[in-house]
Motif scaffolding. Structure first.
Motif, PDB file in Angstrom:
ATOM      1  N   GLU A 100       0.839  -1.192   0.000  1.00  0.00           N
ATOM      2  CA  GLU A 100       0.000   0.000   0.000  1.00  0.00           C
ATOM      3  C   GLU A 100       0.874   1.242   0.000  1.00  0.00           C
ATOM      4  OE1 GLU A 100      -2.723  -0.093   3.202  1.00  0.00           O
ATOM      5  OE2 GLU A 100      -3.931  -1.665   2.321  1.00  0.00           O
ATOM      6  N   SER A 101       0.340   2.288  -0.527  1.00  0.00           N
ATOM      7  CA  SER A 101       1.073   3.542  -0.618  1.00  0.00           C
ATOM      8  C   SER A 101       1.088   4.247   0.737  1.00  0.00           C
ATOM      9  CB  SER A 101       0.401   4.445  -1.656  1.00  0.00           C
ATOM     10  OG  SER A 101       1.013   5.693  -1.689  1.00  0.00           O
ATOM     11  N   HIS A 102       2.108   5.055   0.951  1.00  0.00           N
ATOM     12  CA  HIS A 102       2.167   5.865   2.172  1.00  0.00           C
ATOM     13  C   HIS A 102       1.153   7.005   2.118  1.00  0.00           C
ATOM     14  CE1 HIS A 102       5.571   3.797   3.831  1.00  0.00           C
ATOM     15  NE2 HIS A 102       6.195   3.876   2.666  1.00  0.00           N
ATOM     16  N   LEU A 103       0.566   7.212   0.954  1.00  0.00           N
ATOM     17  CA  LEU A 103      -0.469   8.227   0.804  1.00  0.00           C
ATOM     18  C   LEU A 103      -1.718   7.862   1.601  1.00  0.00           C
ATOM     19  CD1 LEU A 103      -0.863  10.871  -0.743  1.00  0.00           C
ATOM     20  CD2 LEU A 103      -1.761   9.556  -2.644  1.00  0.00           C
ATOM     21  N   LEU A 104      -1.851   6.591   1.932  1.00  0.00           N
ATOM     22  CA  LEU A 104      -2.997   6.131   2.708  1.00  0.00           C
ATOM     23  C   LEU A 104      -3.050   6.799   4.075  1.00  0.00           C
ATOM     24  CD1 LEU A 104      -5.330   4.097   2.484  1.00  0.00           C
ATOM     25  CD2 LEU A 104      -3.862   2.441   3.603  1.00  0.00           C
ATOM     26  N   ASP A 105      -1.883   7.030   4.683  1.00  0.00           N
ATOM     27  CA  ASP A 105      -1.825   7.679   5.991  1.00  0.00           C
ATOM     28  C   ASP A 105      -2.216   9.152   5.918  1.00  0.00           C
ATOM     29  OD1 ASP A 105      -0.881   5.270   6.960  1.00  0.00           O
ATOM     30  OD2 ASP A 105       1.222   5.857   6.701  1.00  0.00           O
ATOM     31  N   ILE A 106      -1.980   9.781   4.769  1.00  0.00           N
ATOM     32  CA  ILE A 106      -2.284  11.197   4.603  1.00  0.00           C
ATOM     33  C   ILE A 106      -3.722  11.405   4.146  1.00  0.00           C
ATOM     34  CG2 ILE A 106      -1.671  13.275   3.304  1.00  0.00           C
ATOM     35  CD1 ILE A 106       1.165  12.087   3.084  1.00  0.00           C
ATOM     36  N   ALA A 107      -4.171  10.600   3.205  1.00  0.00           N
ATOM     37  CA  ALA A 107      -5.469  10.824   2.580  1.00  0.00           C
ATOM     38  C   ALA A 107      -6.640  10.426   3.465  1.00  0.00           C
ATOM     39  CB  ALA A 107      -5.541  10.073   1.256  1.00  0.00           C
ATOM     40  N   LEU A 108      -6.456   9.362   4.230  1.00  0.00           N
ATOM     41  CA  LEU A 108      -7.567   8.850   5.014  1.00  0.00           C
ATOM     42  C   LEU A 108      -7.234   8.875   6.497  1.00  0.00           C
ATOM     43  CD1 LEU A 108      -8.425   5.756   2.810  1.00  0.00           C
ATOM     44  CD2 LEU A 108      -9.510   7.985   2.765  1.00  0.00           C
TER      45      LEU A 108
END
Length: 158
Positions: free
Chosen positions: A69-77
């Motif tokens: 999974e992308s680290h963007l998951l922590d920022i976006a959601l």
């Protein structure tokens, strides 16, 4: 293949294609600046080369993760699976700014009799604004793909 892995692969492929479009536009703008040979060509080339290098580095980082999974998951959601509204507002402002600057540069390039310096400046602004616009679209795509949805009885009936 797992549905989650399939979504991750779709996200990585689509975002890489969008960033390749940005690299292509930046390469076109770079060739136009080099062919026109303005007075401050060094600064123009540095600005365009940095834009292309950021996009290429981002492609490498996106593709390097493979099935993770992308680290963007922590920022976006948020932790409960809802959309992080603060970052969404920043992305929407960036999206509006990118669209506005792209429209401005296209209008200036095609409707005015431009000097060489104005034309090169518009190419640089268009390249950076398109990179911003495509990054915001990638963020919105990520939210669309990975937001947790509630299951209802109708979903089980399908």
């Amino acid at each position: 293949m797992n549905f989650r892995v399939r979504k991750i692969k779709i996200y990585r492929i689509v975002s890489s294609i969008l960033l390749l479009l940005s690299v292509g536009l930046t390469a076109f703008c770079l060739s136009q600046v080099i062919l026109s040979w303005p007075e401050n060509i060094v600064l123009d080339i540095i600005a365009l080369a940095l834009t292309a290098s950021f996009a290429i580095a981002q492609i490498v980082f996106i593709l390097r993760g493979k099935k993770k999974e992308s680290h963007l998951l922590d920022i976006a959601l948020n932790t409960d699976g809802t959309i992080n509204k603060v970052f969404l507002v920043f992305v929407l402002v960036g999206l509006a700014l990118g669209i506005g600057l792209d429209i401005l540069t296209i209008v200036v390039i095609f409707t005015r009799i431009n000097t060489l310096q104005v034309l090169c400046s518009m190419y640089i602004i268009m390249s950076i604004a398109t990179y911003l616009l495509l990054n915001c679209l990638i963020y919105i795509l990520f939210i669309f793909l990975f937001k947790k949805r509630e299951l209802t009885l109708e979903d089980y009936a399908k």
